[in-house]
Design a protein around this motif. Sequence first.
Motif, PDB file in Angstrom:
ATOM      1  N   ILE A 204       0.830  -1.216   0.000  1.00  0.00           N
ATOM      2  CA  ILE A 204       0.000   0.000   0.000  1.00  0.00           C
ATOM      3  C   ILE A 204       0.859   1.258   0.000  1.00  0.00           C
ATOM      4  CG2 ILE A 204      -1.777   1.280   1.247  1.00  0.00           C
ATOM      5  CD1 ILE A 204      -2.698  -1.337  -0.146  1.00  0.00           C
ATOM      6  N   ARG A 205       1.980   1.219   0.703  1.00  0.00           N
ATOM      7  CA  ARG A 205       2.865   2.391   0.735  1.00  0.00           C
ATOM      8  C   ARG A 205       3.342   2.773  -0.660  1.00  0.00           C
ATOM      9  NH1 ARG A 205       5.426  -0.219   5.419  1.00  0.00           N
ATOM     10  NH2 ARG A 205       4.636   0.759   7.321  1.00  0.00           N
ATOM     11  N   GLN A 206       3.535   1.786  -1.509  1.00  0.00           N
ATOM     12  CA  GLN A 206       4.025   2.058  -2.861  1.00  0.00           C
ATOM     13  C   GLN A 206       3.041   2.875  -3.690  1.00  0.00           C
ATOM     14  OE1 GLN A 206       4.980  -1.742  -4.626  1.00  0.00           O
ATOM     15  NE2 GLN A 206       6.405  -2.296  -2.984  1.00  0.00           N
ATOM     16  N   LEU A 207       1.769   2.851  -3.315  1.00  0.00           N
ATOM     17  CA  LEU A 207       0.731   3.551  -4.081  1.00  0.00           C
ATOM     18  C   LEU A 207       0.649   5.033  -3.741  1.00  0.00           C
ATOM     19  CD1 LEU A 207      -2.103   0.856  -3.862  1.00  0.00           C
ATOM     20  CD2 LEU A 207      -0.482   1.257  -5.737  1.00  0.00           C
ATOM     21  N   ASN A 208       1.287   5.445  -2.649  1.00  0.00           N
ATOM     22  CA  ASN A 208       1.301   6.855  -2.231  1.00  0.00           C
ATOM     23  C   ASN A 208      -0.115   7.441  -2.153  1.00  0.00           C
ATOM     24  OD1 ASN A 208       2.474   9.258  -1.413  1.00  0.00           O
ATOM     25  ND2 ASN A 208       2.888   9.976  -3.488  1.00  0.00           N
ATOM     26  N   LEU A 209      -1.003   6.711  -1.491  1.00  0.00           N
ATOM     27  CA  LEU A 209      -2.386   7.158  -1.352  1.00  0.00           C
ATOM     28  C   LEU A 209      -2.463   8.409  -0.492  1.00  0.00           C
ATOM     29  CD1 LEU A 209      -4.113   3.710  -0.677  1.00  0.00           C
ATOM     30  CD2 LEU A 209      -3.968   4.940  -2.858  1.00  0.00           C
ATOM     31  N   LEU A 210      -3.399   9.281  -0.830  1.00  0.00           N
ATOM     32  CA  LEU A 210      -3.555  10.536  -0.087  1.00  0.00           C
ATOM     33  C   LEU A 210      -4.029  10.289   1.338  1.00  0.00           C
ATOM     34  CD1 LEU A 210      -5.272  12.659  -2.879  1.00  0.00           C
ATOM     35  CD2 LEU A 210      -2.850  12.634  -2.257  1.00  0.00           C
ATOM     36  N   SER A 211      -5.023   9.420   1.497  1.00  0.00           N
ATOM     37  CA  SER A 211      -5.594   9.196   2.821  1.00  0.00           C
ATOM     38  C   SER A 211      -4.822   8.155   3.624  1.00  0.00           C
ATOM     39  CB  SER A 211      -7.075   8.801   2.719  1.00  0.00           C
ATOM     40  OG  SER A 211      -7.237   7.526   2.147  1.00  0.00           O
ATOM     41  N   TRP A 212      -3.689   7.693   3.078  1.00  0.00           N
ATOM     42  CA  TRP A 212      -2.782   6.833   3.837  1.00  0.00           C
ATOM     43  C   TRP A 212      -1.824   7.683   4.668  1.00  0.00           C
ATOM     44  CZ3 TRP A 212      -2.475   1.834   5.049  1.00  0.00           C
ATOM     45  CH2 TRP A 212      -1.246   1.317   5.517  1.00  0.00           C
ATOM     46  N   LYS A 213      -1.647   8.938   4.273  1.00  0.00           N
ATOM     47  CA  LYS A 213      -0.707   9.824   4.956  1.00  0.00           C
ATOM     48  C   LYS A 213      -1.219  10.173   6.359  1.00  0.00           C
ATOM     49  CE  LYS A 213       0.459  11.968   0.514  1.00  0.00           C
ATOM     50  NZ  LYS A 213       1.821  11.420   0.348  1.00  0.00           N
ATOM     51  N   PRO A 214      -0.306  10.374   7.313  1.00  0.00           N
ATOM     52  CA  PRO A 214      -0.730  10.855   8.641  1.00  0.00           C
ATOM     53  C   PRO A 214      -1.427  12.209   8.509  1.00  0.00           C
ATOM     54  CG  PRO A 214       1.586  10.183   8.652  1.00  0.00           C
ATOM     55  CD  PRO A 214       1.159  10.216   7.216  1.00  0.00           C
ATOM     56  N   ILE A 215      -2.438  12.440   9.334  1.00  0.00           N
ATOM     57  CA  ILE A 215      -3.186  13.695   9.295  1.00  0.00           C
ATOM     58  C   ILE A 215      -3.214  14.321  10.684  1.00  0.00           C
ATOM     59  CG2 ILE A 215      -5.441  14.778   8.908  1.00  0.00           C
ATOM     60  CD1 ILE A 215      -6.033  12.664   6.815  1.00  0.00           C
ATOM     61  N   LEU A 216      -2.867  15.595  10.750  1.00  0.00           N
ATOM     62  CA  LEU A 216      -3.011  16.384  11.971  1.00  0.00           C
ATOM     63  C   LEU A 216      -4.088  17.425  11.711  1.00  0.00           C
ATOM     64  CD1 LEU A 216      -1.949  17.268  14.832  1.00  0.00           C
ATOM     65  CD2 LEU A 216      -0.522  18.928  13.600  1.00  0.00           C
ATOM     66  N   TYR A 217      -5.085  17.497  12.583  1.00  0.00           N
ATOM     67  CA  TYR A 217      -6.134  18.498  12.447  1.00  0.00           C
ATOM     68  C   TYR A 217      -5.736  19.747  13.234  1.00  0.00           C
ATOM     69  CZ  TYR A 217      -8.700  14.569  10.548  1.00  0.00           C
ATOM     70  OH  TYR A 217      -9.075  13.498   9.779  1.00  0.00           O
ATOM     71  N   VAL A 218      -5.695  20.880  12.538  1.00  0.00           N
ATOM     72  CA  VAL A 218      -5.255  22.144  13.127  1.00  0.00           C
ATOM     73  C   VAL A 218      -6.453  23.081  13.206  1.00  0.00           C
ATOM     74  CG1 VAL A 218      -3.649  24.069  12.944  1.00  0.00           C
ATOM     75  CG2 VAL A 218      -2.971  21.803  12.119  1.00  0.00           C
ATOM     76  N   CYS A 219      -6.859  23.397  14.421  1.00  0.00           N
ATOM     77  CA  CYS A 219      -8.050  24.220  14.653  1.00  0.00           C
ATOM     78  C   CYS A 219      -7.648  25.675  14.806  1.00  0.00           C
ATOM     79  CB  CYS A 219      -8.773  23.738  15.909  1.00  0.00           C
ATOM     80  SG  CYS A 219      -9.232  22.005  15.863  1.00  0.00           S
ATOM     81  N   ASN A 220      -8.088  26.505  13.875  1.00  0.00           N
ATOM     82  CA  ASN A 220      -7.725  27.915  13.864  1.00  0.00           C
ATOM     83  C   ASN A 220      -8.792  28.742  14.575  1.00  0.00           C
ATOM     84  OD1 ASN A 220      -6.453  30.330  13.289  1.00  0.00           O
ATOM     85  ND2 ASN A 220      -7.334  30.486  11.238  1.00  0.00           N
ATOM     86  N   LYS A 221      -8.420  29.351  15.710  1.00  0.00           N
ATOM     87  CA  LYS A 221      -9.338  30.209  16.461  1.00  0.00           C
ATOM     88  C   LYS A 221      -8.946  31.666  16.243  1.00  0.00           C
ATOM     89  CE  LYS A 221      -8.986  29.946  20.930  1.00  0.00           C
ATOM     90  NZ  LYS A 221      -8.903  29.302  22.258  1.00  0.00           N
ATOM     91  N   ARG A 222      -9.672  32.582  16.851  1.00  0.00           N
ATOM     92  CA  ARG A 222      -9.357  34.003  16.682  1.00  0.00           C
ATOM     93  C   ARG A 222      -9.632  34.746  17.981  1.00  0.00           C
ATOM     94  NH1 ARG A 222     -11.188  37.898  11.638  1.00  0.00           N
ATOM     95  NH2 ARG A 222      -9.860  39.659  12.185  1.00  0.00           N
ATOM     96  N   ALA A 223      -8.647  35.484  18.453  1.00  0.00           N
ATOM     97  CA  ALA A 223      -8.783  36.225  19.705  1.00  0.00           C
ATOM     98  C   ALA A 223      -9.955  37.199  19.625  1.00  0.00           C
ATOM     99  CB  ALA A 223      -7.487  36.991  20.006  1.00  0.00           C
ATOM    100  N   GLY A 224     -10.828  37.134  20.635  1.00  0.00           N
ATOM    101  CA  GLY A 224     -11.957  38.051  20.723  1.00  0.00           C
ATOM    102  C   GLY A 224     -13.181  37.616  19.944  1.00  0.00           C
ATOM    103  N   ALA A 225     -13.076  36.535  19.177  1.00  0.00           N
ATOM    104  CA  ALA A 225     -14.218  36.052  18.386  1.00  0.00           C
ATOM    105  C   ALA A 225     -14.980  34.987  19.165  1.00  0.00           C
ATOM    106  CB  ALA A 225     -13.730  35.497  17.046  1.00  0.00           C
TER     107      ALA A 225
END
Length: 380
Positions: A204-225
């Motif tokens: 499977i690694r040889q196929l370089n699948l997009l959803s095989w890659k590790p994923i980190l979810y980054v939550c963007n907040k905003r001061a005062g919002a």
Amino acid sequence: MPFAYSSHFWYTPRMSLSVGIVGLPNVGKSTLFNALTNKGVLIANYPFATIDPSVGIVEVPDPRLKVLAEISQTQKIIPAIIEFVDIAGLVRGASSGEGLGNAFLANIRETDMIAEIVRIFDDEDIHHVHGRIDPLDDIEVINLELILADQEVIGKRLANVERDMKRGIKSETEYAALRKVAEALQTGKLANTAELTEEEKLFIRQLNLLSWKPILYVCNKRAGAFNLDEQNDERWQAFTAFVEAQGAQYVVIDAGVEHDLKDLHEDDKLEFRREYGAQDSGIDSMIRACYNLLGLESYLTTGEKETRAWTFKRGSTAPVAAAAIHSDFEKKFIRAQVVSYPDLVQAGSLTAAKENGKLRTEGKDYIVKDGDVIEFLIGQ
């Protein structure tokens, strides 16, 4: 005659260090990239402000280096690095050519992991492409496009393997792996959730699948919002439940604050963060999380000329880790002199660590640990 690592003789081979910053339009990707790299990129409040991916090299925060530099009276500190790629905003239908379509997916394919940026703040002045802030909905849109693209790759490979098997070419292991991943994708799950044996993973690694890659979810907040996490909004609860169920990781960051602080001295940053109510650097947390998800760690070298962090794959033996300094170090490895960072700091010097019995000699089978301070001895 063996010789030790010299700062004049080094070469760092290619290693998995590339993180693609991915998200829907107007979620703060380019602002975050700017804060990460101090590199100016086009930022605008409309879709596709970023068209060609920008690449930035970022230092991995490591306070241990400064401490070791003080012990060794080092002239120069060289941290580990990681590469971030700012990829154009995705829209629903990218896998079938919508928006920047195939170009977007190709850019992701070139990276080693994905940082998915989602908005968790409400702001009427900044339009959301779907008209409503919902981090879980954003994730589902992005992940679906990754899944659809991977289904096409898996389908083509399965057809080829099935044809080979009819001709008598044995491919049972690969076929089993492809079927497991295909079933996961068909149920809307990422490829990396499929339960595979180590042998199956190799195919499977040889196929370089997009959803095989590790994923980190980054939550963007905003001061005062209105920030979903601060309000414990039901949308935030749904998001955290999803992350927990997936066994995934997330970090919370205020990209706007980090962007505003990017040119300030560290002492000034601390003062301004207190004013913003953001004591910790979300940037540092994000970089460390990416480094960890890529399975990377750092060992350290220190001396008068430089104190340096070297990147290696978690679980590497000493010869393999030594190749980060120079490829020849792996095949010419003889032994390594190792002391743990805490032991060295407690001793106060390499000489004292040796006298205290904390400096030890390790051979080819030694598994290097994060924070090991090492001197390699190699043959001619």
